[in-house]
Scaffold this active site. Structure first.
Site: not given
Lengths: 401, 263
Positions: A165, A293, A327
């Protein structure tokens, strides 16, 4: 260790995700403060969760010359490349610098693994791939970057970064190094990840997927909502575009802690943040906005909220936008970089959607609702599996430390 | 561009036929080295991690450990670049087969081991390394593109960097796609300045022009049998100690590697 970085111009950027294709749609959805997550209608076998799905990917067709690259991930890449005049900007750069002087550096966590999954679902009687699936280039993690290089008709360095990620944040660092060393004059950076069974069932197996819409930094958060997205940016030297927004700095660091949970004290995340501030030559107090994040998992948000409290004054505004987009994994770095750039361009700080009952760990920096105020410097945090951390720093044109 | 000049301080190598760089030198000198045990030892990993780690991690950690040991550097402070064309092919085969059959049965451990940066993750955890780490790929150009990235970090940041490039052998229907019939791992510790640990100096230049330097057998066959097989060209050059070679850096770009004398 690191030295002050000469900023780079961001001469074009674009993003396409569940909240819209192109920057205007993205900004409009953020302003409306409406999630675009939907009940999972993607996986072949039912899986009760919410997803950030991009409308219309199935209807995108690649130009016939690029037909060998057909797969969902490359169709989303093509959809993304066609927004915000990005293709034309790259073409102009190609004419200016030459095809071999522009790098393509893209992040992805799973690239077109969805096509490999499909190939396994319909193997031949002899156990091999069906004829239409015997396309080796799409069954490799480099599928995306190789496709984009072909689509943009570029002939320079071409690299995939796949650090889960943090992937499409780290490519800004690769680009800066290559431009600084004179290997290239410009770089196309960004990333694409698409919904696929590997990530839906994989994160589900790790018990990290929420059965509801994800709620980053909410006291009752219980996991992520997986999304898909494509985003790109074109980086050049600032002399060529003094009025463009700037990449001011970047930071990269490793947790050295655990494969799938962050360091409890956020050691790697803070090292990356400090590295970015040092390269940018700024103090934490000069940061106007941080796109966090903020995944919606218990641990990530706990560690990240503590870091925000530890490092920044209340005047620095902070939010996660994963409540809007989901996400988007390897694409989250670039998508959130474009939101940070829009914060600078429009003086718009998106609220932290989904945080209706804020975790008490969150400090006064958190923007729970949309805010309007001038932003000169914006950061974007991206943390990946394996303890892989990145932080990007952007600034408006003319910003000087 | 001017050439990127980097110093090699450590070399790691593992294949089913060769246990380390020394055995390659022995082979090229006409010897018949003993092949290593089938599973890379990867002693840098703690014993429990070594039991759990997938093959791709064992291979990458094995060669990384060899190269760092040769360099005498402290792994904890080395930035690292892990390149692999395909990642863990055994896990890809397992995941795609399981998802086709019974998606709900996917193993969480196999999933988190499937990320392309699993070797970088295991390595940085085992060596307590908080320096920047990355995981990259570029299809059959992964070795050259990874070397270019590592050299860029060495020179832009003026710090030593560990480069690992490795691919395991293919499994199941994916074998036809990847063409990887033999595992190969190669690692280099690269530094910006000549030191007592310098083994070789390399000058790297990007060029669109292809010149072919043929590899001796069995290296030429081994090169075809792995997606990271381009590493054999540089490994052979390092074993010879002088000359030049080329590897792919991208679809239409080559990396010219000229070995200089140690000044």
């Amino acid at each position: 260790m690191c030295v002050l970085m000469t900023p780079l111009a961001i001469t074009a950027y674009t993003a396409s995700s569940a909240i819209g294709s192109g920057l205007a749609a993205q900004l409009e959805t953020l302003r409306q403060a409406r999630s675009r997550l939907r009940p999972n209608d993607f996986s072949r076998v039912p899986l009760a969760c919410w997803i950030g799905r991009v409308d219309g990917v199935e209807d995108v067709h690649l130009p016939s010359t690029l037909a060998a690259w057909e797969c969902r991930n490359n169709r989303l890449a093509w959809l993304g490349l066609n927004q915000d005049g990005f293709l034309a900007r790259v073409q102009a750069a190609r004419e200016r610098y030459g095809a071999s002087r522009i790098a393509v550096l893209l992040g992805t966590s799973t690239a077109s693994i969805g096509a490999t999954e499909e190939a396994y679902r319909r193997l031949d009687a002899d156990g091999g791939f069906a004829d239409d699936m015997l396309r080796s280039a799409i069954h490799a993690p480099h599928s995306l970057a190789a496709f984009v290089t072909a689509a943009l008709e570029l002939e320079g360095p071409c690299l995939t970064v796949s650090t889960a990620c943090s992937s499409s944040a780290k490519v800004f660092a690769n680009a800066e190094r290559m431009i600084r060393l004179g290997l290239v004059d410009a770089a196309v950076v960004g990333g694409v990840d698409t919904l696929c069974d590997s990530v839906l069932f994989g994160f589900n197996a790790l018990e990290l997927v929420s059965s509801e819409r994800c709620r980053p930094f909410d006291a009752k958060r219980n996991g992520i909502s997986i999304g898909e997205a494509a985003g790109f940016a074109l980086l050049e030297r600032i002399e060529t575009a003094p009025d463009a927004p700037r990449l001011l700095g970047y930071g990269e660091a490793s947790d050295a802690h655990h494969m799938s949970t962050p360091h409890p004290e956020g050691v790697g995340a803070e090292l990356a943040l400090r590295d970015a501030l040092a390269r940018a030559g700024i103090e934490a107090a000069q940061v106007g906005y941080i796109n966090l994040h903020g995944t919606g998992t218990a641990k990530n948000d706990e560690v990240e909220a503590a870091m925000v409290s530890r490092v920044f004054p209340a005047s620095t505004r902070a939010s996660s936008t994963k409540g809007f987009t989901g996400h988007t994994l390897g694409a989250s770095g670039i998508v959130e970089a474009t939101i940070a750039l829009q914060a600078i361009e429009h003086g718009f700080i998106p609220g932290n959607l989904g945080g209706d009952t804020p975790d008490p760990l969150c400090g006064p920096q958190f923007a729970w609702r949309n805010e309007q105020q001038r932003v000169d410097v914006a950061l974007s945090n991206s943390f990946g599996f394996g303890g892989n951390n990145a932080c990007l720093a952007f600034a408006r044109s003319g910003f000087s430390v | 561009m001017s050439a990127l000049r980097v110093c090699v301080e450590g070399i790691g190598l593992w294949s089913p036929q060769l246990a380390n760089f020394g055995t390659l030198q022995a082979l090229l000198a006409g010897g018949t080295p003993e092949p290593p045990p089938p599973r890379p030892a990867a002693t840098t990993l703690p014993a429990n991690e070594r039991r759990r780690a997938p093959e791709s991690v064992l291979l990458a950690v094995e060669v990384a450990g060899q190269a760092v040991a040769m360099s005498g550097r402290n792994a904890a402070t080395l930035a690292c670049v892990f390149a692999s064309s395909q990642g863990d092919q055994e896990i890809t085969d397992y995941m795609c087969a399981t998802l086709a059959r019974a998606p709900g049965e996917l193993s969480p451990t196999r999933f988190h081991n499937s990320v392309h940066n699993a070797p970088a993750g295991y390595w940085t955890i085992a060596t307590d390394c908080q320096a920047p780490s990355t995981a990259v790929c570029a299809q059959r150009a992964s070795f050259g593109a990874g070397l270019l990235e590592a050299a860029s970090q060495v020179l832009a940041e003026q710090r030593p960097v560990l480069l690992v490039c490795s691919d395991t052998s293919g499994r199941g229907p994916m074998l036809e796609i990847t063409g990887c019939t033999l595992s190969l791992g190669c690692a280099l510790v690269l530094a910006p300045q000549v030191s007592a640990a310098t083994i070789a100096q390399l000058a790297l230049t990007l060029t669109p022009d292809r010149t072919t330097v043929s590899l001796p057998q069995p290296l030429a066959d081994w090169q075809q049998a792995n997606a990271s097989g381009a590493a054999w060209s540089l490994l052979a050059l390092l074993a010879r100690g002088h000359g030049s070679c080329q590897v792919d850096a991208a679809a239409k770009l080559r990396l010219q590697i000229d070995m200089g004398s140690i000044a």
